[in-house]
Structures are given as C-alpha cells and as structure tokens.
Design an enzyme around this catalytic site. Structure first.
Site, short mmCIF file in Angstrom:
data_model
loop_
_atom_site.label_atom_id
_atom_site.label_comp_id
_atom_site.label_asym_id
_atom_site.label_seq_id
_atom_site.Cartn_x
_atom_site.Cartn_y
_atom_site.Cartn_z
N ARG A 12 0.00 -15.41 -0.01
CA ARG A 12 -0.62 -15.33 1.31
C ARG A 12 -2.06 -15.82 1.26
O ARG A 12 -2.83 -15.40 0.42
CB ARG A 12 -0.57 -13.88 1.84
CG ARG A 12 0.80 -13.53 2.40
CD ARG A 12 0.86 -12.10 2.83
NE ARG A 12 0.88 -11.20 1.68
CZ ARG A 12 0.87 -9.87 1.78
NH1 ARG A 12 0.83 -9.29 2.97
NH2 ARG A 12 0.92 -9.12 0.71
N LYS A 71 15.80 -2.81 1.34
CA LYS A 71 14.64 -2.44 0.52
C LYS A 71 14.82 -1.02 -0.02
O LYS A 71 14.63 -0.76 -1.21
CB LYS A 71 13.41 -2.45 1.43
CG LYS A 71 12.24 -3.20 0.91
CD LYS A 71 11.12 -3.03 1.93
CE LYS A 71 9.97 -3.93 1.68
NZ LYS A 71 8.85 -3.68 2.59
N CYS A 94 -5.93 -9.50 1.97
CA CYS A 94 -7.02 -8.67 2.50
C CYS A 94 -8.27 -9.44 2.91
O CYS A 94 -8.67 -9.39 4.08
CB CYS A 94 -7.40 -7.62 1.47
SG CYS A 94 -6.19 -6.32 1.34
N ASN A 137 -14.68 -5.01 1.83
CA ASN A 137 -14.00 -6.28 1.60
C ASN A 137 -14.85 -7.47 2.05
O ASN A 137 -14.88 -8.51 1.38
CB ASN A 137 -12.64 -6.30 2.33
CG ASN A 137 -11.57 -5.63 1.48
OD1 ASN A 137 -11.80 -5.29 0.32
ND2 ASN A 137 -10.39 -5.43 2.05
N LEU A 143 -6.94 -0.83 -3.39
CA LEU A 143 -6.17 -1.36 -4.52
C LEU A 143 -6.25 -2.88 -4.58
O LEU A 143 -6.24 -3.54 -3.55
CB LEU A 143 -4.68 -1.02 -4.36
CG LEU A 143 -4.27 0.44 -4.32
CD1 LEU A 143 -2.79 0.53 -4.00
CD2 LEU A 143 -4.58 1.08 -5.66
N ARG A 144 -6.26 -3.40 -5.81
CA ARG A 144 -6.12 -4.85 -5.99
C ARG A 144 -4.69 -5.14 -6.41
O ARG A 144 -4.15 -4.44 -7.28
CB ARG A 144 -7.06 -5.36 -7.09
CG ARG A 144 -8.52 -5.29 -6.73
CD ARG A 144 -9.37 -5.48 -7.96
NE ARG A 144 -9.07 -4.46 -8.97
CZ ARG A 144 -9.42 -4.53 -10.25
NH1 ARG A 144 -10.07 -5.57 -10.70
NH2 ARG A 144 -9.12 -3.57 -11.10
N VAL A 184 0.83 -1.21 0.00
CA VAL A 184 0.00 0.00 0.00
C VAL A 184 0.87 1.26 0.00
O VAL A 184 0.65 2.20 -0.78
CB VAL A 184 -0.95 -0.03 1.23
CG1 VAL A 184 -1.63 1.32 1.42
CG2 VAL A 184 -1.97 -1.14 1.06
N PHE A 187 -17.05 -9.93 -9.13
CA PHE A 187 -16.90 -10.81 -7.96
C PHE A 187 -17.98 -11.88 -7.86
O PHE A 187 -18.40 -12.26 -6.79
CB PHE A 187 -16.78 -9.98 -6.66
CG PHE A 187 -15.42 -9.35 -6.56
CD1 PHE A 187 -15.11 -8.24 -7.34
CD2 PHE A 187 -14.45 -9.89 -5.75
CE1 PHE A 187 -13.84 -7.70 -7.31
CE2 PHE A 187 -13.17 -9.35 -5.72
CZ PHE A 187 -12.87 -8.25 -6.51
N LEU A 188 -18.40 -12.36 -9.03
CA LEU A 188 -19.34 -13.48 -9.06
C LEU A 188 -18.71 -14.67 -9.77
O LEU A 188 -19.40 -15.52 -10.30
CB LEU A 188 -20.63 -13.07 -9.79
CG LEU A 188 -21.68 -12.33 -8.97
CD1 LEU A 188 -22.93 -12.12 -9.79
CD2 LEU A 188 -22.02 -13.07 -7.67
C1 UDX Z 1 -8.87 -7.08 -2.54
C2 UDX Z 1 -9.87 -5.97 -2.88
O1 UDX Z 1 -10.41 -6.19 -4.20
C3 UDX Z 1 -9.22 -4.60 -2.78
O2 UDX Z 1 -10.21 -3.60 -2.98
C4 UDX Z 1 -8.61 -4.46 -1.38
O3 UDX Z 1 -7.93 -3.24 -1.28
C5 UDX Z 1 -7.65 -5.61 -1.08
O4 UDX Z 1 -8.33 -6.85 -1.26
P1 UDX Z 1 -6.85 -8.30 -3.78
O5 UDX Z 1 -6.68 -9.07 -2.51
O6 UDX Z 1 -5.65 -7.74 -4.44
O7 UDX Z 1 -7.84 -7.05 -3.53
O8 UDX Z 1 -7.53 -9.27 -4.84
P2 UDX Z 1 -8.91 -9.43 -5.60
O9 UDX Z 1 -8.69 -9.22 -7.03
O10 UDX Z 1 -9.99 -8.65 -4.97
O11 UDX Z 1 -9.17 -10.99 -5.36
C6 UDX Z 1 -9.21 -11.56 -4.06
C7 UDX Z 1 -9.44 -13.04 -4.11
O12 UDX Z 1 -10.77 -13.34 -4.51
C8 UDX Z 1 -8.54 -13.80 -5.09
O13 UDX Z 1 -8.09 -14.99 -4.48
C9 UDX Z 1 -9.45 -14.10 -6.27
O14 UDX Z 1 -9.06 -15.27 -6.95
C10 UDX Z 1 -10.78 -14.29 -5.56
N1 UDX Z 1 -11.94 -13.98 -6.42
C11 UDX Z 1 -12.16 -12.71 -6.88
C12 UDX Z 1 -12.85 -14.99 -6.75
O15 UDX Z 1 -12.68 -16.14 -6.33
N2 UDX Z 1 -13.93 -14.67 -7.50
C13 UDX Z 1 -14.18 -13.41 -7.97
O16 UDX Z 1 -15.20 -13.22 -8.65
C14 UDX Z 1 -13.25 -12.41 -7.64
#
Ligand code: UDX
Length: 439
Positions: free
Chosen positions: A325, A35, A258, A206, A151-152, A11, A247-248
């Site tokens: 992680r 670093k 996260c 989240n 952020l993702r 971040v 996210f479906l």
């Molecule tokens: C997430 C949030 O999206 C972000 O807003 C926050 O700041 C941090 O956490 P991130 O952990 O980088 O970001 O990944 P993300 O792309 O959201 O995916 C998280 C997990 O969910 C992954 O393991 C992904 O494979 C899974 N996922 C995501 C699904 O299984 N199905 C989906 O439809 C979307």
C-alpha cells in the site's frame, strides 16, 4: 478479563493476540467467514513474523478464539475493542462507514454497561461523536476510550510488547482505570489523556515521523548537488539527543498504510478548523517527488526508456511485510511502463500483490538472478536482507548493463566502483559511471 476485539485486520489481530498473551480471554470478531475459519487454524491473513506461533499458543491455552458472531461475543463482555479500517476518501478525510457500522452493531448487541476501546485511527472529535452515536441506540451506559496504535508492520509482535507508551484517552475516570488495569500486563508506561489529545497524539506522531523522513530526503537531494554523504549527515545529526537517530534514513520516501494516509488526514483536519498547515503539505509533496527519484536519475542516464529492461529489487513498502500500500514501487512501475520500459520485479513475499495490480504488464521473477538477467538497470526499492546480501558479481554477470540505482542506501559506493558497476544512491552524489554503457 473477557475482551472482544472487532476487526481482525492488522491492528485488531495483533491487539487481540497480545491481550490473550498477557492473560485475558479474547474473542476476535470479523465479518469475513473465510478469514475467521483460517484464524481458527492459526493461519494469519497477514504476513507478520511471529504472529501465527502466538495465535496457536493462545488458542491452545484456551484464551483466544475467533468468530463471526458479534452479538454472542459482545453479550459476554463489558469491554469491546474496535479495530476496523478507516480508509481514506479521495479528499484525504477518513471514511467512517465501517466504524459506524460496527458501532451500530455493538449498540444493538450489548446487554450491560460497556467500555468501547477505539484502536482505529480516527479524526479528532470522532470518538466523542461515536460515544453519542452508540449511546443514542442503547439504554446501557457507554464509555469510550481512545487507545491509538503505534505498531510498525513487520515488527508488530515485538512492538506490541515493547512499545514506548500506551496512550489511553477518555473523559471517564472509571473507564480509564479499567483500561489501565487491562494493559498492566504489558509493563509499558501508560499515558492517560483527554479523549481528543489521544486522537491527536496518533496523527501528530505519524506526521512528525513522516516530516523527519521528508526532511532528511530533502537534505539528501541537496547533498547530491552541494557535496556531503547523507549517511554521514544522518549519523551526525542523530548523535544529537534532541534530534535522535531514528527515522533519519534517507531514501525514496515513506509508504505504507499509515504515514501517507495520516499526513493527508491531518492536513484535512487542519483545513476543517480553518488552519493552513503548510508544513505538512510540503512533507506530502516532497514525498511524492522522492518516490520517483530513481526514475528521474534513470532518465538522465537512458534518454529513452522504450524497450529497456528494468529490474525492481523489492516492491513492499518496507522489508518484512507483503504490504504494497502506497509503496514507492507502484508509482515507479507506473512511470516506467508509461515510458515504454519492460519491468521485472523480485520481492521475497510481496510480488503476488504487485502482480495483482499490474497483471501481465510486469514480469515476476522468482529469484534475484532471474530479475537481473539481461536487465539494463536495477532499482533497489526495498532493503530486504536478500537484497542487501546480493553478491556484486550477480550484477555484472547477469545484467546487460550493470547500472544500479540504490533507493535504500544498501550498497557501498567504493565496492560498487571496484566491481565495475555504475552506481547511484540517494544523497551520495550523482550516478557514477564505472563501465561504459551503450545507449
Ligand atoms: C508506521 C509507524 O512507525 C507506526 O508507529 C504506526 O503505528 C504506523 O505507521 P509502518 O507504516 O509499519 O509504521 O512503517 P515504518 O517502519 O514506520 O516505515 C514507514 C515508511 O517510512 C516505510 O516506507 C519506510 O521505508 C520509510 N522510512 C522509515 C524511511 O524512508 N526512512 C526512515 O528513516 C524510516
């Protein structure tokens, strides 16, 4: 504007670099001298597409610097961003040791009234506590602004400039106005809230996204028994603008730094105020079960996994990152090893991280052909492009038994059938045997 960012983790680094890109003078601080030395040469400690080019560009423009000297940097600025880690304790609560240590350092270093902007995800109420904590150690006036991060990983450089909103929470109008001005260059809608609301927006967002994932995974599991193809179900649901299609995507659950941590933390926050948040507990439980879904199906096919060679296609918690992680891959590997299987993994960037966890207990393959060679089954764990684009003939030519269990729905069932591959994908029926497999 002179800005200090403390913590060059995920971040902090992206925030610091992005603030410099929109024209601010930013000094990023970290206690890890190695670093910092690398960052000065534009070498990123994290794998994040596009970040190194931006670091290099802004160092050259004279707007971005890196240092271990917190005191000197803070003495030069009235706005300090805090982006240190808040790891989770065994009980799901957040460990605030790092953030308190950094806050104490800020208190001892400032030489003027200062705004502390907290990017770290902290339990509701923590920012108010931090304000008192710092204020009690300095004669200068402290304002706190909660500025949660959305952020993702893997697409962070895109997200930081194209977010849906920037949330700024504070009780102090002047501090909010200053932060609004600092963030104007992003041209992203700014939503100003009370301190505690901003903290809760992060957890609730989240947790809600994690709920969507667990929900669709549960529907996928029902489709396998009752009929229906989860891809069609997701698409049809997503067409309802009240639901939305993001996210479906069904699969083997969520991982990363996260969702697992924040769902547990929110559950803990609820417990602390005497509220039984049964819904989030179910989301967490469903995800645990889902992460082992492929192994469960594998066990229905091979009654005994002893000596079976199992290939993992991908180990990162999602594509475009080397982050493992809370990845499903780790619990999958643990369970396969426990059952006596031989495990071989392939991942374009995350293999070394997994090797560091399991050592010689697993084999790391450099190529897809190598990981598939003589395998009795291949599990699709991460939907990297390299994995999506595997030529189906690779499975049949390399594997001892072409059995593919698809945890990310990347292959087409009828094409797999035609190629003579025994195939299962989450939410589209049971494992279809398309070739005799000898147990
Ligand atoms: C997430 C949030 O999206 C972000 O807003 C926050 O700041 C941090 O956490 P991130 O952990 O980088 O970001 O990944 P993300 O792309 O959201 O995916 C998280 C997990 O969910 C992954 O393991 C992904 O494979 C899974 N996922 C995501 C699904 O299984 N199905 C989906 O439809 C979307």
């Amino acid at each position: 504007m002179n800005i200090v960012v403390i913590g060059t983790g995920y971040v902090g680094l992206v925030t610091g670099v992005a603030l410099s890109e929109i024209g601010h003078d930013v000094c990023c601080i970290d206690i890890d001298a190695d670093k910092v030395a690398k960052l000065k040469k534009a070498i990123s400690p994290i794998y994040e597409p596009g970040i190194e080019a931006l670091i290099e560009k802004n160092i050259e423009a004279g707007r971005l610097s890196f240092s271990t000297d917190l005191k000197a940097a803070v003495a030069d600025s009235s706005v300090v961003y805090l982006a240190v880690g808040t790891p989770q304790k065994q009980d799901g609560s957040a460990n605030l040791d790092y953030i308190e240590a950094a806050a104490a350092n800020i208190a001892q270093s400032i030489v003027q009234d200062t705004i502390v902007v907290v990017k770290s995800t902290v339990p509701v109420g923590t920012n108010r506590y931090l304000k008192e904590f710092i204020q009690n150690q300095t004669p200068y006036r402290i304002s706190i602004v909660s500025n949660p991060e959305f952020l993702r990983e893997g697409v962070a450089v895109h997200d930081v400039f194209h977010g849906d909103r920037i949330v700024l929470g504070a009780d102090d109008t002047a501090a909010l106005e200053k932060l609004e001005m600092i963030n104007q260059g992003f041209q992203i809608p700014i939503f100003k809230t009370a301190l505690e609301s901003a903290e809760m927006i992060k957890y609730a967002s989240n947790a809600f996204l994690a709920t969507k994932i667990s929900f669709i995974n549960e529907i996928a599991n029902i489709c396998e028994k009752a009929g229906g193809d989860i891809r069609e179900v997701s698409a049809g649901m997503g067409m309802d603008s009240r639901i939305g299609s993001a996210f479906l995507q069904a699969g083997i659950g969520y991982g990363g730094s996260c969702f697992p941590k924040d769902t547990l933390a929110l559950n803990h926050i609820a417990k602390n105020v005497g509220y039984d948040f049964g819904l989030i507990q179910s989301v967490i439980d469903a995800n645990k079960v889902q992460q082992l879904k492929l192994v469960k199906v594998l066990k229905t096919h091979y009654s005994n996994l002893v000596g079976k060679q199992i290939a993992l296609l991908g180990v990162a918690f999602k594509p475009e990152t080397d982050d493992i992680r809370e990845a499903a891959s780790e619990v999958i590997i643990e369970e396969l090893l426990r059952c006596g299987a031989k495990v071989s993994i392939f991942d374009p960037v995350a293999s070394a991280n997994m090797k560091a966890v399991f050592g010689n207990a697993i084999h790391v393959a450099d190529t897809i052909s190598e990981v598939l060679y003589q395998a009795d089954a291949a599990l699709v764990v991460t939907e990297w492009n390299e994995i999506k684009n595997i030529q189906l003939a690779e499975f049949t030519s390399q594997m001892s038994h072409p059995v593919v269990l698809d945890g990310r729905l990347v292959f087409d069932k009828s094409e797999m059938k035609q190629a003579g591959i025994s195939y299962y994908s989450v939410g589209t029926g049971e494992l279809e045997i398309n070739e005799p497999v000898y147990i």
